[in-house]
Design a protein around this motif. Structure first.
Motif, PDB file in Angstrom:
ATOM      1  N   HIS A 136       1.150   4.046  -3.191  1.00 18.00           N
ATOM      2  CA  HIS A 136       0.817   5.461  -3.038  1.00 18.00           C
ATOM      3  C   HIS A 136       2.027   6.375  -3.166  1.00 18.00           C
ATOM      4  O   HIS A 136       1.890   7.520  -3.583  1.00 18.00           O
ATOM      5  N   ASN A 137       3.189   5.910  -2.825  1.00 15.13           N
ATOM      6  CA  ASN A 137       4.365   6.780  -2.828  1.00 15.13           C
ATOM      7  C   ASN A 137       5.289   6.573  -4.018  1.00 15.13           C
ATOM      8  O   ASN A 137       6.098   7.442  -4.314  1.00 15.13           O
ATOM      9  N   ARG A 138       5.201   5.451  -4.680  1.00 12.82           N
ATOM     10  CA  ARG A 138       6.148   5.152  -5.751  1.00 12.82           C
ATOM     11  C   ARG A 138       5.493   5.020  -7.121  1.00 12.82           C
ATOM     12  O   ARG A 138       6.150   4.637  -8.067  1.00 12.82           O
ATOM     13  N   LYS A 139       4.214   5.251  -7.206  1.00 14.06           N
ATOM     14  CA  LYS A 139       3.493   5.194  -8.494  1.00 14.06           C
ATOM     15  C   LYS A 139       3.651   3.841  -9.178  1.00 14.06           C
ATOM     16  O   LYS A 139       3.997   3.746 -10.352  1.00 14.06           O
ATOM     17  N   ASP A 186       0.830  -1.201   0.000  1.00 14.76           N
ATOM     18  CA  ASP A 186       0.000   0.000   0.000  1.00 14.76           C
ATOM     19  C   ASP A 186       0.867   1.255   0.000  1.00 14.76           C
ATOM     20  O   ASP A 186       0.612   2.200  -0.757  1.00 14.76           O
ATOM     21  N   TRP A 187       1.886   1.264   0.823  1.00 16.44           N
ATOM     22  CA  TRP A 187       2.789   2.416   0.865  1.00 16.44           C
ATOM     23  C   TRP A 187       3.494   2.592  -0.478  1.00 16.44           C
ATOM     24  O   TRP A 187       3.610   3.693  -0.991  1.00 16.44           O
ATOM     25  N   PHE A 188       3.940   1.473  -1.045  1.00 18.42           N
ATOM     26  CA  PHE A 188       4.667   1.532  -2.311  1.00 18.42           C
ATOM     27  C   PHE A 188       3.779   2.041  -3.440  1.00 18.42           C
ATOM     28  O   PHE A 188       4.208   2.823  -4.285  1.00 18.42           O
TER      29      PHE A 188
END
Length: 119
Positions: free
Chosen positions: A73-76, A69-71
């Motif tokens: 949202h933050n890494r496209k 989820d973090w990846f």
């Protein structure tokens, strides 16, 4: 993320009221949810049939979901998957392998025991 977690917990607690046969049964269920057993969390998990390796696997899966989820949202990640065919099919292969590997729920698993089949 915190608001999502609070909403999920409140929804789960509300479902108890719909599933219990009476209000006193619901209060007993709430008491059992919030009571800390004397044997600790390890003993209470054993009572539900959750072994320690299964607990570790569940925690690893939750951590993997949080990392994904973090990846995303933050890494496209969706843009990278659309641009790279090899990466997209690698992700598909990994997801299918995980489904095949963890799709069986043990020796005592019976799909008819699923809660929605009891209605």
């Amino acid at each position: 993320m915190f608001r999502i977690l609070v909403t999920f917990c409140l929804t789960c607690l509300a479902w108890v009221l719909f599933r219990a046969n009476s209000l006193s049964d619901a209060m007993q269920i709430y008491g059992a949810i919030f009571r800390i057993p004397l044997s600790g969390i390890h003993g209470s998990l054993a009572a539900f049939g959750v072994s320690f390796p299964t607990l570790v696997l569940m925690l690893l899966c939750v951590l993997a979901l949080l990392a994904a989820d973090w990846f995303i949202h933050n890494r496209k990640l969706p843009q990278k998957l659309n641009n790279t065919l090899v990466l997209r099919y690698a992700v598909y292969f990994i997801l299918i392998a995980v489904m095949l590997l963890f799709g069986s729920y043990g020796d005592g698993y019976d799909p008819q025991d699923f809660v929605y089949f009891q209605f």
